[in-house]
Write an enzyme that holds these catalytic residues in place. Structure first.
Site, mmCIF file in Angstrom:
data_model
loop_
_atom_site.group_PDB
_atom_site.id
_atom_site.type_symbol
_atom_site.label_atom_id
_atom_site.label_comp_id
_atom_site.label_asym_id
_atom_site.label_seq_id
_atom_site.Cartn_x
_atom_site.Cartn_y
_atom_site.Cartn_z
ATOM 1 N N LYS A 14 -75.344 5.327 -1.542
ATOM 2 C CA LYS A 14 -75.254 5.510 -0.106
ATOM 3 C C LYS A 14 -73.691 4.710 0.477
ATOM 4 C CE LYS A 14 -78.214 1.615 1.176
ATOM 5 N NZ LYS A 14 -77.145 0.539 1.489
ATOM 6 N N ARG A 128 -72.871 -0.678 -12.632
ATOM 7 C CA ARG A 128 -71.839 -1.234 -11.292
ATOM 8 C C ARG A 128 -71.585 -2.949 -11.964
ATOM 9 N NH1 ARG A 128 -73.501 -1.343 -5.195
ATOM 10 N NH2 ARG A 128 -74.678 -3.267 -5.739
#
Length: 197
Positions: A14, A128
């Site tokens: 997002k 990540r």
């Protein structure tokens, strides 16, 4: 002009998609996570308050979060619209945002829900953490944030579905495929892109 909210579990993409959509519509992407991380990096009073909270994988209290977002939405670049990422994250914050926008004669135009399987979210977050060295992306913190999302944030989507402004988007695919799905869905709701974009 578009007033948007993007919602999805951590690792749904997002943040990335929010920036792309905001650019396409010529509005600022307002991420509470980014604002808090910037405050932490600056060593401000706000940063000191949220450092310990974020490192444990917990969420910043509603009052503090709502105050930071209200302040950001009063800035000039948000006058013609905005995309919120990370706020509201629970039903109480939905009421705070509703009250703030109603006071300005505004309301959200659309709420984008990025749908991604839990395993995919975990895989993306783990990657990540390795790439960016994010201290808040430990295995325990990831599991805690996903549980909080499922318990507290997912229910806000029911509120927005009842209002008829929720748009469900498949969040699996290439960045461009997902962006194209998002823009098509928003245009289908009558939200045209910025002519400057």
């Amino acid at each position: 002009m578009a007033r948007l909210l993007i919602v999805g579990p951590q690792g749904s993409g997002k943040g990335t998609q929010g920036i792309r959509i905001a650019d396409a519509y010529g509005i600022p992407a307002i991420s509470t996570g980014d604002m808090f991380r910037a405050a932490v990096a600056s060593g401000s009073d706000l940063g000191n308050q949220v450092t310990e909270i974020m490192q444990s994988g917990n969420l910043v209290p509603d009052e503090l979060t709502s105050a930071v977002v209200r302040d950001r939405l009063t800035q000039a670049d948000a006058a013609q619209g905005f995309l919120l990422d990370g706020y509201p994250r629970n039903v109480g914050q939905v009421a705070d945002l509703d009250a703030f926008l109603a006071g300005r004669g505004e309301q959200l135009d659309a709420v984008i829900e990025l749908v991604v399987p839990r395993e995919e979210s975990i895989e993306r977050l783990t990657l990540r953490a390795a790439e960016q060295g994010r201290a808040d992306d430990t295995e325990e913190a990831i599991a805690n944030r996903l549980a909080i999302y499922e318990r507290e944030t997912a229910p806000i989507l029911d509120v927005y579905r009842e209002r008829g402004i929720a748009v469900e988007i498949d969040g699996v695919g290439t960045l461009d495929e997902i962006t194209d799905r998002l823009i098509a869905a928003l245009e289908g709701r009558g939200l045209s892109r910025s002519t400057a974009a």
